[in-house]
Design an enzyme around this catalytic site. Structure first.
Site, PDB file in Angstrom:
ATOM      1  N   ASP A   1      -7.562   0.513 -11.553  1.00 15.97           N
ATOM      2  CA  ASP A   1      -8.009   0.171 -10.199  1.00 15.97           C
ATOM      3  C   ASP A   1      -8.659   1.376  -9.524  1.00 15.97           C
ATOM      4  OD1 ASP A   1      -7.301  -2.501 -10.134  1.00 15.97           O
ATOM      5  OD2 ASP A   1      -5.296  -2.137  -9.332  1.00 15.97           O
TER       6      ASP A   1
ATOM      7  N   HIS B   1      -1.265  24.418 -13.479  1.00 17.42           N
ATOM      8  CA  HIS B   1      -1.148  24.519 -12.042  1.00 17.42           C
ATOM      9  C   HIS B   1      -0.704  23.158 -11.460  1.00 17.42           C
ATOM     10  CE1 HIS B   1      -3.165  26.217  -8.131  1.00 17.42           C
ATOM     11  NE2 HIS B   1      -2.015  25.644  -7.902  1.00 17.42           N
TER      12      HIS B   1
ATOM     13  N   TYR C   1     -11.808  -7.147  -3.696  1.00 19.48           N
ATOM     14  CA  TYR C   1     -10.511  -6.652  -3.248  1.00 19.48           C
ATOM     15  C   TYR C   1     -10.655  -6.160  -1.814  1.00 19.48           C
ATOM     16  CZ  TYR C   1      -6.151  -4.088  -3.039  1.00 19.48           C
ATOM     17  OH  TYR C   1      -4.902  -3.650  -2.684  1.00 19.48           O
TER      18      TYR C   1
END
Lengths: 237, 237, 237, 237
Positions: free
Chosen positions: C125, C176, C234
């Site tokens: 998504d 990191h 969406y």
């Protein structure tokens, strides 16, 4: 609701308060747990009603049951695990509270059918053995009086291993979930939270070091005795 | 309670506030932890009373103890770990606060008897070595003055490895749990939370990549120096 | 504090609100994270001051910095990661917000120096590739202008892999931790939370099934396009 | 907004309340989930509008859709998963609520393309089979009417395995995430929380004991029957 017997007011209150600690401690989802509080002089205990959400509990809707599992007072049906509580109270006279939860890590160990190994002092502050996992019951016991037999399964496990229920206050029932107990319902809940904590730490320990050794004998004794021995110096006496 | 010596008011307050951060940061279950705050000019520290729930703590019920572990002021029994704190204050003059917890991931590493590997900059922002895990003590030390010897076990570990307690402010005691310290009690609590965070990240790192390499030398130095070196540029000076 | 330039009020407010979401979303311990919000028309961005606890932040104490990393307005020192933000804004004109955190699972993948595999639709998504992990920098870059070079390390990673920063809005910097960005500071924070969620799911997926396959091509395209394609359906609008 | 049909007021309220439980139960990040509530006598259901944050939901902004997926009432676009809900309501007349989430552990099992093994009584209290994971769809289904086909993928999985949707109220869609249902929207949400709990316990169980056996037949039957059989004795009848 009919008038409640004032003789049971104390255990109603204890059971209510102890049950309400389960969601606060993150030990239950929905109604997956129950606590009882016993009065051995009266031969009864107060226990959570079955399937009632925690936010609807009150001292008044706790159910009073005798040590044979018969309801004595209350309009609601008691926890479906009531007979397990009854058996343990009947045979173990020194316990005043029992807790059953499906707490995540404790249940995972029960489903794994493994004892929780004694890896550190957090565990040894409570007992000096691996936390026992009783085997799943025989089919005949399951198909018979299941919850009643669960109590015997726990006691048989302790007898077989020579454990004292006054020193080891927690057990896993294989494929099922943890039970804990204590002198009071409050202490039994405390033990449920400790079991969950120790269960998580033990899994993480094995993940970090699959060869992690058990706690050495001297540390076991030391941590147990500083909290529970005759010369204990933990807490305010 | 008798009148409290006003000379200890500041460390009482610091110890109280620092202890109250432990549950807020999710570092303790029940009373599984303690913080102390020292005043080196007076040769004393304030520490949590033993086994008292956090919600009942106050600046006034902190216990004042000297660097030999003798109670100086207070009606309650000090934390059972008090002698460990005393030994460290006596020998490490630059620390003003000490914390002991059984935080979940830190304790799991301690139970595993492994140092926490330096895998990333989160860790290097605090120190440039694996977080040391002191081995469990000899039986004679355990059976003797246990908590006192725990302090020496920590110091011996630092001496054996050539570590400076002013640069590495955290340790695991094998089979037991973490201790951290700092210039103040507040900073020592900060270090406990960092240790728990780094302990969790290190386990996850090994799960994602069992061959994960240690942080390279240049990154270690850079992250340490930008926070702690003479030309540091982190924070507001 | 001197009078604040009203032209920067909007980015101050955006940066403040976005920074405050980091602790609310569980993405930071203490001050381990920072968000900035840029105004490309003015060539500046507002960023968290270095080492200041979230509860002391306000729109007014955000620091205004230009795209070369020079402070423009503000009494406090900006985040130690400011130059990384500056480099990205200077070279990537379409981004309006950048976030850096040491969120637990994202950081563990960074420490593992592995890309986060694309295992499911939750990930798809947001983007259709493994979330890239840039390698740790060369020693010369680390010892030079470290935070500035971190920006180039991120851009080089995207160039080497042919990735478009407008389609893939997140990266891990090896050893990191994660950086994310977006059209606004708010969207960049959203992406940080998504990265952490996807990072956790990916680890669990490999634990449940070490041979878990990558998401198939058709599902990748479908989930991306229903959210981001020309015929997306969406959300509202 | 135009006047709302009072016939839909009940399902609007049910859908609203059930949707609001998802963030409260920790089952969703941002808008990664949706609940619907159906009225079979009217042939419609109420469902969450697409991409709208939970804090902006109200009974009034739920969208009313028929069992072919056509919008009947409401100004907002319904959830992008609406057609999956429609297909299930159309073919499974006994369900009154459906939930879709991307809950962390359930999604990890779906991404792993494995059924969740039946390891204990927590799971058996809900159903007596491994929780099925439907395979990812064929490319033609994905490229066609994707969300509509997702409903058929779920039903086909149940048909292929001979499962009854009235007894097994949960499924994983491979590479995607869980769907659950129930007689009401409230019960469907309950099932989503149980699935997530069972999914986490199952992963932990395999980590503790990679050879953990499935729950034995007698325990499966017992736990199912005491909660769901004709002589059930769980809860208040």
């Amino acid at each position: 609701m009919s008038t409640l017997n004032p003789a049971y007011a104390a255990i109603r209150q204890q059971a209510y308060e102890a049950n309400m600690q389960l969601p606060a401690l993150g030990l239950v989802l929905f109604t997956f747990g129950n606590v009882s509080a016993a009065d051995h002089s009266l031969g009864v205990f107060a226990i959570k009603p079955s399937g009632v959400p925690y936010e609807k509990l009150s001292p008044e809707n706790m159910v009073i049951v005798d040590f044979d599992g018969n309801a004595v007072e209350g309009d609601l049906r008691p926890s479906s695990d009531t007979k397990t509580h009854a058996v343990l109270y009947k045979h173990w006279p020194k316990i005043g509270g029992i807790v059953h939860t499906h707490s995540t890590y404790g249940t995972a160990w029960a489903q794994s059918q493994r004892d929780i190994p004694l890896f550190g002092t957090t565990h040894a502050d409570y007992n000096t053995v691996d936390i026992p996992c009783a085997p799943p019951m025989d089919d005949a016991m399951i198909e018979g009086n299941y919850e009643y037999e669960t109590g015997f399964q726990i006691m048989n496990c302790f007898n077989d291993r020579g454990l004292d229920y006054k020193e080891v206050e927690m057990v896993l029932v294989g494929n099922h979930a943890p039970f804990t107990w204590g002198k009071t319902a409050d202490k039994a809940v405390h033990n449920s939270a400790v079991l969950e904590c120790v269960a998580k730490m033990a899994l993480l320990t094995e993940q970090i070091n699959p060869q992690a050794p058990r706690l050495k004998e001297a540390l076991k004794r030391k941590h147990w005795e500083r909290k529970h021995g005759p010369d204990s110096y933990y807490g305010q006496s």
